[in-house]
Design an enzyme around this catalytic site. Sequence first.
Site, mmCIF file in Angstrom:
data_model
loop_
_atom_site.group_PDB
_atom_site.id
_atom_site.type_symbol
_atom_site.label_atom_id
_atom_site.label_comp_id
_atom_site.label_asym_id
_atom_site.label_seq_id
_atom_site.Cartn_x
_atom_site.Cartn_y
_atom_site.Cartn_z
ATOM 1 N N GLN A 126 0.755 -52.725 63.397
ATOM 2 C CA GLN A 126 1.994 -51.963 63.572
ATOM 3 C C GLN A 126 2.958 -52.737 64.470
ATOM 4 O OE1 GLN A 126 1.324 -48.192 65.513
ATOM 5 N NE2 GLN A 126 3.237 -47.323 64.771
ATOM 6 N N TYR A 128 5.932 -52.304 66.222
ATOM 7 C CA TYR A 128 6.946 -51.437 66.820
ATOM 8 C C TYR A 128 7.378 -51.956 68.187
ATOM 9 C CZ TYR A 128 6.570 -47.469 63.507
ATOM 10 O OH TYR A 128 6.620 -46.650 62.407
ATOM 11 N N SER A 129 6.484 -51.884 69.167
ATOM 12 C CA SER A 129 6.837 -52.167 70.562
ATOM 13 C C SER A 129 7.292 -53.601 70.768
ATOM 14 C CB SER A 129 5.643 -51.882 71.480
ATOM 15 O OG SER A 129 5.326 -50.514 71.474
ATOM 16 N N SER A 161 -1.869 -53.983 68.135
ATOM 17 C CA SER A 161 -3.328 -53.846 68.005
ATOM 18 C C SER A 161 -3.839 -54.542 66.744
ATOM 19 C CB SER A 161 -3.714 -52.371 67.951
ATOM 20 O OG SER A 161 -3.341 -51.713 69.130
ATOM 21 N N GLU A 244 0.123 -40.731 62.669
ATOM 22 C CA GLU A 244 -0.760 -41.338 63.673
ATOM 23 C C GLU A 244 -1.496 -40.290 64.489
ATOM 24 O OE1 GLU A 244 -0.419 -44.879 67.044
ATOM 25 O OE2 GLU A 244 1.334 -43.664 66.599
ATOM 26 N N SER A 357 4.303 -43.455 75.919
ATOM 27 C CA SER A 357 3.902 -43.204 77.305
ATOM 28 C C SER A 357 4.058 -41.730 77.660
ATOM 29 C CB SER A 357 4.740 -44.059 78.263
ATOM 30 O OG SER A 357 6.076 -43.574 78.303
ATOM 31 N N GLU A 359 5.575 -40.395 80.141
ATOM 32 C CA GLU A 359 6.937 -40.053 80.542
ATOM 33 C C GLU A 359 7.808 -39.738 79.328
ATOM 34 O OE1 GLU A 359 4.886 -42.257 83.663
ATOM 35 O OE2 GLU A 359 5.208 -42.641 81.530
#
Length: 378
Positions: A126, A128-129, A161, A244, A357, A359
């Site tokens: 994936q 994304y980040s 990952s 997910e 996260s 937050e």
Amino acid sequence: MSSVEEFRAEIRGWLKTHLSGSFAALKGRGGPGREHEAFAERLAWERHMAAHDWTCVGWPKEYGGRGATIEEQIAFHEEYALADAPARVNHIGEQLLGPTLIDHGSEEQKARFLPPVRAVEELWCQGYSEPGAGSDLAAVRTRAEREDDAWVVTGQKVWTSLAHEAQWCFVLARTEPGSRRHAGLSYLLVPLDRPGVEIRPIVQLTGTSEFNEVFFDGARTDAANVVGAPGDGWRIAMATLGYERGVSTLGQQVGFRRELDALVALARRNGAAADPDIRDRLTRAWAGLEALRAGALRGTDPSAAKLHWSHWHRDLGELALEVCGPAATLAAAAPYELDDWQRLFLFSRADTVYAGSSEIQRNIIAERVLGLPKEPRP
């Protein structure tokens, strides 16, 4: 016997028969912080499952699945975990990409990509980040430009990952120059075995490397490998995040139960259970896990569920070291490998960060679920 009970009995019986012989040694192997364990053997096991129609059970039958109901999918994941079967190597392709393509992909994309996922012939990761767009995913800076019959991708992804084991990556990239935030993003399917792709493993606290940095330097993918319309990537990416946090988390909770039961047994053996504070925290852990299961069965909001389980599991890691006592601060003799409790403590620190996260999850719950005023933003 109901159809769900029959389905549960079928998968339980199959696992009892087939998780034996050379596959018996895989019980309990793999999972977060332990993805390096017997990877090739777990891949062979999952291909064995595919050969017997036990992958992608929730997919519609026309795409190679069993068309299992939600109740049957719950039964599958619970029985798989109860059998102590090895952690899946193809979960990103099966549980994230597959449902995304089924709901949003073209017929050509479904025909090309779904069969290899079902057969565990192509693994996915994936994209994304990014270093500047982790929890704030809308700040993505990886870009892709259309050149004739291809997209040319340039940028960096991080915390990817299993990228070092994957052949493909679904990448959120900015395809409209000058666009900001959620606009102008596209969801691209990018091969990782092409020029212009570099994968660098990231060494974690546990000493293992299942996360990676992925660099794209003019990497190319076919023009047809965009899911949905160009510029509609945010909507597709959010759909993937919804898959997910689906029913597979119930299997995760069976693993949590196994960890908690083992910790209770250890506390009784080493005398830690005589401490009233330890007993209280073990009891609270049990109650929290019961609440997690009830929430999953009821369909708790995905952000609330992620917030709950990640903090529960992190707290269990901290409690595990309290139960183990001062010896938990020491590694065994060379090669100084961590034991299960040390690994749980260290890797569970990441639970409240990855997949959104804490937050950010609290902001989502406040603004989108409770309807509170949005946090001021520059």
